[in-house]
Motif scaffolding. Sequence first.
Motif, mmCIF file in Angstrom:
data_model
loop_
_atom_site.group_PDB
_atom_site.id
_atom_site.type_symbol
_atom_site.label_atom_id
_atom_site.label_comp_id
_atom_site.label_asym_id
_atom_site.label_seq_id
_atom_site.Cartn_x
_atom_site.Cartn_y
_atom_site.Cartn_z
ATOM 1 N N ALA A 117 0.872 -1.175 0.000
ATOM 2 C CA ALA A 117 0.000 0.000 0.000
ATOM 3 C C ALA A 117 0.909 1.224 0.000
ATOM 4 C CB ALA A 117 -0.910 0.006 1.221
ATOM 5 N N THR A 118 0.805 2.026 -1.024
ATOM 6 C CA THR A 118 1.672 3.184 -1.192
ATOM 7 C C THR A 118 1.712 4.061 0.042
ATOM 8 O OG1 THR A 118 1.136 3.164 -3.540
ATOM 9 C CG2 THR A 118 2.127 5.178 -2.669
ATOM 10 N N ASP A 119 0.547 4.304 0.641
ATOM 11 C CA ASP A 119 0.473 5.206 1.793
ATOM 12 C C ASP A 119 0.397 4.478 3.127
ATOM 13 O OD1 ASP A 119 0.622 7.342 0.068
ATOM 14 O OD2 ASP A 119 -1.513 7.809 0.132
ATOM 15 N N GLY A 120 0.698 3.187 3.169
ATOM 16 C CA GLY A 120 0.714 2.458 4.428
ATOM 17 C C GLY A 120 -0.673 2.087 4.918
ATOM 18 N N TRP A 121 -0.993 2.548 6.122
ATOM 19 C CA TRP A 121 -2.227 2.159 6.808
ATOM 20 C C TRP A 121 -2.936 3.385 7.357
ATOM 21 C CZ3 TRP A 121 -3.527 -3.044 7.390
ATOM 22 C CH2 TRP A 121 -2.527 -3.956 7.013
ATOM 23 N N VAL A 122 -4.263 3.336 7.399
ATOM 24 C CA VAL A 122 -5.048 4.363 8.083
ATOM 25 C C VAL A 122 -6.128 3.690 8.926
ATOM 26 C CG1 VAL A 122 -4.670 6.190 6.373
ATOM 27 C CG2 VAL A 122 -6.687 4.743 6.195
ATOM 28 N N ALA A 123 -6.570 4.421 9.928
ATOM 29 C CA ALA A 123 -7.689 3.985 10.766
ATOM 30 C C ALA A 123 -8.540 5.209 11.049
ATOM 31 C CB ALA A 123 -7.184 3.377 12.067
ATOM 32 N N PHE A 124 -9.841 5.023 11.028
ATOM 33 C CA PHE A 124 -10.775 6.100 11.324
ATOM 34 C C PHE A 124 -11.394 5.812 12.680
ATOM 35 C CE2 PHE A 124 -10.558 5.681 6.702
ATOM 36 C CZ PHE A 124 -10.112 6.956 6.379
ATOM 37 N N ALA A 134 -6.946 6.916 22.162
ATOM 38 C CA ALA A 134 -5.769 6.704 23.011
ATOM 39 C C ALA A 134 -4.948 5.520 22.498
ATOM 40 C CB ALA A 134 -6.201 6.479 24.457
ATOM 41 N N PHE A 135 -5.612 4.481 22.028
ATOM 42 C CA PHE A 135 -4.942 3.280 21.518
ATOM 43 C C PHE A 135 -4.028 3.626 20.347
ATOM 44 C CE2 PHE A 135 -5.246 -0.260 18.383
ATOM 45 C CZ PHE A 135 -4.540 -1.226 19.076
ATOM 46 N N PHE A 136 -4.575 4.263 19.315
ATOM 47 C CA PHE A 136 -3.757 4.579 18.143
ATOM 48 C C PHE A 136 -2.685 5.611 18.468
ATOM 49 C CE2 PHE A 136 -7.274 2.505 15.942
ATOM 50 C CZ PHE A 136 -6.564 1.677 15.078
ATOM 51 N N SER A 137 -2.982 6.538 19.347
ATOM 52 C CA SER A 137 -1.970 7.519 19.783
ATOM 53 C C SER A 137 -0.812 6.809 20.479
ATOM 54 C CB SER A 137 -2.590 8.555 20.727
ATOM 55 O OG SER A 137 -3.572 9.310 20.058
ATOM 56 N N ALA A 138 -1.135 5.873 21.381
ATOM 57 C CA ALA A 138 -0.105 5.151 22.123
ATOM 58 C C ALA A 138 0.747 4.277 21.202
ATOM 59 C CB ALA A 138 -0.745 4.288 23.214
ATOM 60 N N LEU A 139 0.173 3.814 20.105
ATOM 61 C CA LEU A 139 0.922 3.003 19.150
ATOM 62 C C LEU A 139 1.854 3.848 18.286
ATOM 63 C CD1 LEU A 139 -1.738 0.452 17.862
ATOM 64 C CD2 LEU A 139 0.103 0.065 19.483
ATOM 65 N N GLY A 140 1.709 5.160 18.382
ATOM 66 C CA GLY A 140 2.556 6.038 17.584
ATOM 67 C C GLY A 140 2.035 6.320 16.191
ATOM 68 N N TRP A 141 0.771 5.970 15.937
ATOM 69 C CA TRP A 141 0.184 6.317 14.645
ATOM 70 C C TRP A 141 -0.014 7.826 14.609
ATOM 71 C CZ3 TRP A 141 -3.218 2.774 11.382
ATOM 72 C CH2 TRP A 141 -2.787 1.450 11.470
ATOM 73 N N GLU A 142 0.227 8.416 13.467
ATOM 74 C CA GLU A 142 0.084 9.867 13.296
ATOM 75 C C GLU A 142 -1.400 10.248 13.311
ATOM 76 O OE1 GLU A 142 0.443 13.040 9.606
ATOM 77 O OE2 GLU A 142 1.376 11.070 9.421
ATOM 78 N N HIS A 143 -1.734 11.253 14.128
ATOM 79 C CA HIS A 143 -3.106 11.778 14.109
ATOM 80 C C HIS A 143 -3.167 12.706 12.900
ATOM 81 C CE1 HIS A 143 -6.504 14.268 16.101
ATOM 82 N NE2 HIS A 143 -6.995 13.296 15.350
ATOM 83 N N ALA A 144 -3.603 12.161 11.780
ATOM 84 C CA ALA A 144 -3.490 12.834 10.492
ATOM 85 C C ALA A 144 -4.602 13.829 10.200
ATOM 86 C CB ALA A 144 -3.426 11.790 9.376
ATOM 87 N N ALA A 145 -5.764 13.677 10.827
ATOM 88 C CA ALA A 145 -6.865 14.598 10.550
ATOM 89 C C ALA A 145 -7.884 14.581 11.682
ATOM 90 C CB ALA A 145 -7.556 14.242 9.235
ATOM 91 N N GLU A 146 -8.375 15.765 11.996
ATOM 92 C CA GLU A 146 -9.468 15.943 12.966
ATOM 93 C C GLU A 146 -10.787 15.670 12.256
ATOM 94 O OE1 GLU A 146 -9.498 16.938 16.200
ATOM 95 O OE2 GLU A 146 -7.320 17.064 16.349
ATOM 96 N N PRO A 147 -11.823 15.357 13.011
ATOM 97 C CA PRO A 147 -13.145 15.183 12.389
ATOM 98 C C PRO A 147 -13.637 16.491 11.775
ATOM 99 C CG PRO A 147 -13.143 14.368 14.651
ATOM 100 C CD PRO A 147 -11.850 15.088 14.437
ATOM 101 N N ASP A 148 -14.388 16.372 10.709
ATOM 102 C CA ASP A 148 -15.021 17.531 10.085
ATOM 103 C C ASP A 148 -16.121 18.016 11.017
ATOM 104 O OD1 ASP A 148 -16.553 19.313 8.597
ATOM 105 O OD2 ASP A 148 -16.673 18.015 6.839
ATOM 106 N N THR A 157 -8.668 10.702 11.878
ATOM 107 C CA THR A 157 -7.900 9.843 10.992
ATOM 108 C C THR A 157 -6.507 9.639 11.585
ATOM 109 O OG1 THR A 157 -9.059 10.718 9.064
ATOM 110 C CG2 THR A 157 -6.996 9.540 8.645
ATOM 111 N N PHE A 158 -6.128 8.370 11.714
ATOM 112 C CA PHE A 158 -4.779 8.011 12.162
ATOM 113 C C PHE A 158 -4.080 7.316 11.013
ATOM 114 C CE2 PHE A 158 -6.814 8.683 16.172
ATOM 115 C CZ PHE A 158 -5.798 9.160 16.992
ATOM 116 N N ALA A 159 -2.771 7.546 10.879
ATOM 117 C CA ALA A 159 -2.013 6.962 9.790
ATOM 118 C C ALA A 159 -0.715 6.337 10.286
ATOM 119 C CB ALA A 159 -1.704 8.026 8.744
ATOM 120 N N LEU A 160 -0.368 5.232 9.657
ATOM 121 C CA LEU A 160 0.922 4.593 9.871
ATOM 122 C C LEU A 160 1.569 4.562 8.492
ATOM 123 C CD1 LEU A 160 2.881 3.062 11.749
ATOM 124 C CD2 LEU A 160 1.725 0.954 11.051
#
Length: 162
Positions: A117-124, A134-148, A157-160
Amino acid sequence: MPSSPASRPSALGTLSVRAFVAGDYPWLQVWYQDPVLDEELGPLDDEWLEAVLTEEDGEQLVVLADGSPFAVVGLVWASGEHRAHVITDVAVDPARRGQGLGRAALGEVVAHVERAATDGWVAFVDQENLAAFAFFSALGWEHAAEPDPEDEDGMHTFALRP
C-alpha cells in the motif's frame, strides 16, 4: 492478504494470523455479548457474517496466540480509491482486555499483510471513542486529521506511513 500461516514467538506465545471463517462466528458472538465491544463495533449478526464471508475489497483477520484467537482485525485493502490499507475494526477478547493484546494484534496484522500500500495504513476513529483514540496515539500512529465539524459522524484519521 496475510502471508502463509507463518507464526512468530512472542511474550504471548506463538502468534499467527489467518482469515476469519464461518466456524469462528460462534466464539465471536460470545465476545460481542460484552456491552463495550457491542457498543463500539456491533451489531454482530447474520448479515455481518454474510458480508464478511463474501467481501472482496478486504477481510477480517483472526489473530491467535498458541492457536487460540485473541483478536479479530477488519481491513479494507488499498485500491484505486484509497492508497492505504484501512483498519476498520479491532476486536479483542473482552475477558483479556487491558493486556496489550490490541497492540500485539495490530502489529501482527501489519507485519503479515503481503499486499503493498503506497500510503501504508489508516484507521478512522469515532470522535466519541476515546479508548480507540488513546490506543492509536499510544501506538505512535500519526493523528493525520481531525473530524469535520460539519459532519456529526466525523472521524479522527490516524495513519501509519511506510
